[in-house]
Design a protein around this motif. Structure first.
Motif, mmCIF file in Angstrom:
data_model
loop_
_atom_site.group_PDB
_atom_site.id
_atom_site.type_symbol
_atom_site.label_atom_id
_atom_site.label_comp_id
_atom_site.label_asym_id
_atom_site.label_seq_id
_atom_site.Cartn_x
_atom_site.Cartn_y
_atom_site.Cartn_z
ATOM 1 N N ARG A 1 13.805 8.884 0.048
ATOM 2 C CA ARG A 1 12.887 7.768 0.313
ATOM 3 C C ARG A 1 13.547 6.414 0.112
ATOM 4 O O ARG A 1 13.219 5.454 0.814
ATOM 5 C CB ARG A 1 11.654 7.857 -0.608
ATOM 6 C CG ARG A 1 10.860 9.127 -0.457
ATOM 7 C CD ARG A 1 9.565 9.066 -1.267
ATOM 8 N NE ARG A 1 9.815 8.930 -2.700
ATOM 9 C CZ ARG A 1 9.341 7.932 -3.441
ATOM 10 N NH1 ARG A 1 8.606 6.978 -2.897
ATOM 11 N NH2 ARG A 1 9.596 7.894 -4.745
ATOM 12 N N SER B 1 8.235 4.909 2.113
ATOM 13 C CA SER B 1 7.247 5.900 1.670
ATOM 14 C C SER B 1 6.882 5.681 0.203
ATOM 15 O O SER B 1 6.837 6.627 -0.589
ATOM 16 C CB SER B 1 7.787 7.319 1.872
ATOM 17 O OG SER B 1 8.102 7.545 3.229
ATOM 18 N N VAL C 1 2.490 -0.618 -6.117
ATOM 19 C CA VAL C 1 2.061 0.188 -4.977
ATOM 20 C C VAL C 1 0.618 0.613 -5.217
ATOM 21 O O VAL C 1 0.320 1.292 -6.201
ATOM 22 C CB VAL C 1 2.962 1.409 -4.786
ATOM 23 C CG1 VAL C 1 2.552 2.169 -3.525
ATOM 24 C CG2 VAL C 1 4.428 1.006 -4.713
ATOM 25 N N SER D 1 -2.928 2.580 -4.208
ATOM 26 C CA SER D 1 -3.291 3.862 -3.572
ATOM 27 C C SER D 1 -4.390 3.680 -2.536
ATOM 28 O O SER D 1 -4.981 2.624 -2.417
ATOM 29 C CB SER D 1 -3.740 4.845 -4.640
ATOM 30 O OG SER D 1 -4.819 4.318 -5.371
ATOM 31 N N GLN E 1 4.992 5.167 -3.236
ATOM 32 C CA GLN E 1 3.846 5.814 -3.845
ATOM 33 C C GLN E 1 3.436 5.051 -5.103
ATOM 34 O O GLN E 1 4.251 4.319 -5.688
ATOM 35 C CB GLN E 1 4.195 7.260 -4.199
ATOM 36 C CG GLN E 1 4.579 8.104 -3.004
ATOM 37 C CD GLN E 1 3.487 8.170 -1.951
ATOM 38 O OE1 GLN E 1 2.308 8.349 -2.276
ATOM 39 N NE2 GLN E 1 3.858 7.996 -0.682
ATOM 40 N N PRO E 2 2.202 5.206 -5.558
ATOM 41 C CA PRO E 2 1.762 4.491 -6.762
ATOM 42 C C PRO E 2 2.676 4.725 -7.965
ATOM 43 O O PRO E 2 2.852 3.813 -8.792
ATOM 44 C CB PRO E 2 0.362 5.045 -6.997
ATOM 45 C CG PRO E 2 -0.139 5.387 -5.625
ATOM 46 C CD PRO E 2 1.069 5.907 -4.905
ATOM 47 N N GLU E 3 3.273 5.900 -8.053
ATOM 48 C CA GLU E 3 4.158 6.178 -9.194
ATOM 49 C C GLU E 3 5.462 5.413 -9.122
ATOM 50 O O GLU E 3 6.246 5.435 -10.082
ATOM 51 C CB GLU E 3 4.425 7.684 -9.317
ATOM 52 C CG GLU E 3 4.920 8.334 -8.058
ATOM 53 C CD GLU E 3 3.786 8.958 -7.229
ATOM 54 O OE1 GLU E 3 2.663 8.395 -7.223
ATOM 55 O OE2 GLU E 3 4.052 10.004 -6.597
ATOM 56 N N ASP E 4 5.725 4.739 -8.019
ATOM 57 C CA ASP E 4 6.903 3.874 -7.917
ATOM 58 C C ASP E 4 6.644 2.488 -8.514
ATOM 59 O O ASP E 4 7.572 1.676 -8.596
ATOM 60 C CB ASP E 4 7.328 3.713 -6.456
ATOM 61 C CG ASP E 4 7.785 5.014 -5.829
ATOM 62 O OD1 ASP E 4 7.390 5.278 -4.673
ATOM 63 O OD2 ASP E 4 8.540 5.759 -6.487
ATOM 64 N N GLU F 1 0.829 -1.200 0.000
ATOM 65 C CA GLU F 1 0.000 0.000 0.000
ATOM 66 C C GLU F 1 0.866 1.253 0.000
ATOM 67 O O GLU F 1 2.029 1.221 0.448
ATOM 68 C CB GLU F 1 -0.915 0.014 1.215
ATOM 69 C CG GLU F 1 -1.990 -1.060 1.183
ATOM 70 C CD GLU F 1 -2.949 -0.951 2.355
ATOM 71 O OE1 GLU F 1 -3.978 -1.642 2.337
ATOM 72 O OE2 GLU F 1 -2.651 -0.174 3.285
ATOM 73 N N ALA F 2 0.315 2.332 -0.491
ATOM 74 C CA ALA F 2 1.033 3.603 -0.470
ATOM 75 C C ALA F 2 1.483 3.924 0.955
ATOM 76 O O ALA F 2 0.733 3.729 1.917
ATOM 77 C CB ALA F 2 0.142 4.714 -0.999
ATOM 78 N N GLY F 3 2.718 4.385 1.066
ATOM 79 C CA GLY F 3 3.314 4.660 2.369
ATOM 80 C C GLY F 3 4.109 3.502 2.932
ATOM 81 O O GLY F 3 4.813 3.665 3.937
#
Length: 112
Positions: A66, A84, A110, A112, A86-89, A13-15
């Protein structure tokens, strides 16, 4: 012939966090600057981070602060600690010296 085996990817999950590993065989690993790259669907492969044989590191602006790259020369292994997230990762992550054929990579997703 150099052989690369990346592992440690998954769905998070994000984070959240993940730690990727890459085992290198067939090369003088301790003398080689190692890089992590990633390729997201529909995008070109992107450089993420690097570490020299002596441990000097560098990061792309998109992951600086990060992600942390590290290496264990005794184990011929390079790591990428990703925090940390994020979906863009989301991408397939690869390690390489920049001069070898690509391994199979490890998928990081990842949500969101």
């Amino acid at each position: 012939q150099v052989h690369l085996v990346e592992s440690g990817g998954g769905l998070v999950e994000a984070g959240g966090s993940l730690r990727l590993s890459c085992v290198v065989s067939g090369s003088i690993f301790s003398l080689t600057t190692m890089h992590w790259y990633r390729k997201a669907p529909g995008k070109q492969r992107e450089w993420v981070a690097q570490i020299t044989g002596g441990g000097t590191t560098g990061y792309s602006n998109s992951v600086k602060g990060r992600f942390t790259i590290a290496r264990d020369n005794a184990r011929n292994t390079v790591y990428l600690q990703m925090n940390s997230l994020q979906p863009e990762d989301t991408a397939v992550y690869y390690c390489n010296s920049g001069q070898w054929s690509w391994g199979q990579g490890t998928q990081v997703t990842v949500s969101s």
